[in-house]
Design an enzyme around this catalytic site. Structure first.
Site, short mmCIF file in Angstrom:
data_model
loop_
_atom_site.label_atom_id
_atom_site.label_comp_id
_atom_site.label_asym_id
_atom_site.label_seq_id
_atom_site.Cartn_x
_atom_site.Cartn_y
_atom_site.Cartn_z
CE LYS A 295 4.37 -11.00 18.61
NZ LYS A 295 4.30 -12.31 19.24
NE ARG A 330 -2.93 -13.12 17.13
CZ ARG A 330 -2.55 -11.84 17.26
NH1 ARG A 330 -1.28 -11.54 17.10
NH2 ARG A 330 -3.43 -10.90 17.54
#
Length: 350
Positions: A295, A330
């Site tokens: 991210k 995840r």
């Protein structure tokens, strides 16, 4: 009346945790003696204070009642489902994006052969379930129609659904219906079940497990000056209200996972506060999933040390989240994350 929230903190792991639980000095998370805690942070929108679990009984009566209700959820043993074992922390959800424009791996696995091979490889490396998506929801992305989305994922789902457990990453009820025909295990809706009004009907009819993710705005605009009064408590309230609504429309099962949505309508400050306080969500009583892999926050923190796959930042944040009792991560890089988890657990005699 002031609303208080309860966050379990000061966790212990492995052999040390088991010994402390045995001596009744710590409380096990979800009745898992391998991870326990001995402090609570009591939070309101005006203040926060940490106390030892030994001091719970000395709290004012109404506050003590609220804390004990939260503790009941924190201690409650989670029922396993969809190839996920919540006594084993963390479970890994492997990411398979079958899109041309996902933020880190768009187009990389789009062919049937490459997609199947990567899914099987992640499962073999230790993923508990593979999350397959045909629509990018990265910041700035555009919505695509259901026909195109299904065409990207159908062949691969059909080929592997009988071999490995699959989670279906979609916002659309039509895609959900198609995926359910192939016995997918989980619906993972990044919109928090708000994009498509028919979604709730599908979840109720088929009683399939699902993930509720928090996001703010749409993928197109979610990173345009996102704001919160208090991101941690605002998102907690979102989940509490969403669960209340689901109960009111007849979804009674507890095969539900909550995902605070790192990077979905959140800036660096929001993401950091969310992850550092992630254990507050245990008091909702559901397993927690976090998508921290690759991210933007990793780039924003590391700056000149950023790398294409951001494996270092992914693993560092994964271990931290695991230490806060997050049940599902995840991630894209299953083999590397599994290696890090195994080494960490060996070092602490887990």
């Amino acid at each position: 009346m002031i609303r208080y929230y309860t966050r379990a903190c000061n966790f212990y792991y492995g052999k040390e945790s088991k010994e402390l639980v045995k001596k009744k000095l710590t409380i096990p998370l979800n009745k898992n003696k391998n991870i326990s805690f001995d402090q609570l942070e009591i939070i309101s929108r005006q203040s926060k204070k940490k106390i030892s679990i030994k001091k719970i009984n000395s709290l004012p009566r109404l506050l003590r009642k609220q804390i004990n209700l939260d503790l009941k959820n924190i201690r409650f043993k989670k029922k396993n489902f969809s190839n996920l074992n919540f006594a084993k922390i963390p479970n890994l959800m492997g990411v398979l994006n079958l899109t041309p424009d996902s933020f880190s791996d768009g187009g990389k696995f789009n062919s049937k052969k490459k997609g199947i091979s990567h899914a099987l490889s992640m499962f073999k490396s230790g993923a508990n379930i593979i999350d397959i998506g045909g629509e990018s929801t990265r910041p700035g992305s555009n919505t695509i129609n259901s026909k195109l989305e299904w065409s990207r994922i159908e062949k691969i789902i059909r080929s592997i659904s009988k071999k490995i457990p699959i989670s279906l990453d979609t916002r659309k009820s039509e895609i959900m219906k198609q995926g359910i025909k192939y016995k997918i295990k989980i619906i993972n809706d990044v919109s928090g079940l708000s994009y498509d009004t028919e979604t709730i009907k599908i979840l109720k009819k088929y009683k399939i497990p699902f993930v509720i993710q928090h996001s703010k705005g749409s993928p197109k605009n979610m990173q345009t000056k996102p704001s919160y009064k208090n991101e941690l408590l605002d998102i907690y309230d979102f989940f509490e209200q969403k669960i209340k609504f689901l109960r009111s429309v007849g979804i009674k099962h507890n095969n539900i996972i909550i995902d605070p949505g790192v990077g979905f309508g959140k800036n660096l400050k929001h993401n950091m506060n969310l992850m550092s306080g992630i254990s507050i969500f245990h008091s909702l009583g559901f397993p927690i999933l976090v998508g921290n892999s690759r991210k933007r926050f990793i780039k924003e923190i590391s700056k000149k040390n950023d790398s294409k796959n951001r494996i270092g930042g992914t693993i560092a944040s994964s271990i931290y989240l695991m230490m806060q009792g997050v049940q599902i991560l995840r991630v894209h890089d299953i083999n590397e994350t599994m290696q890090a988890v195994k080494v960490f657990k060996k070092l602490i005699h887990y």
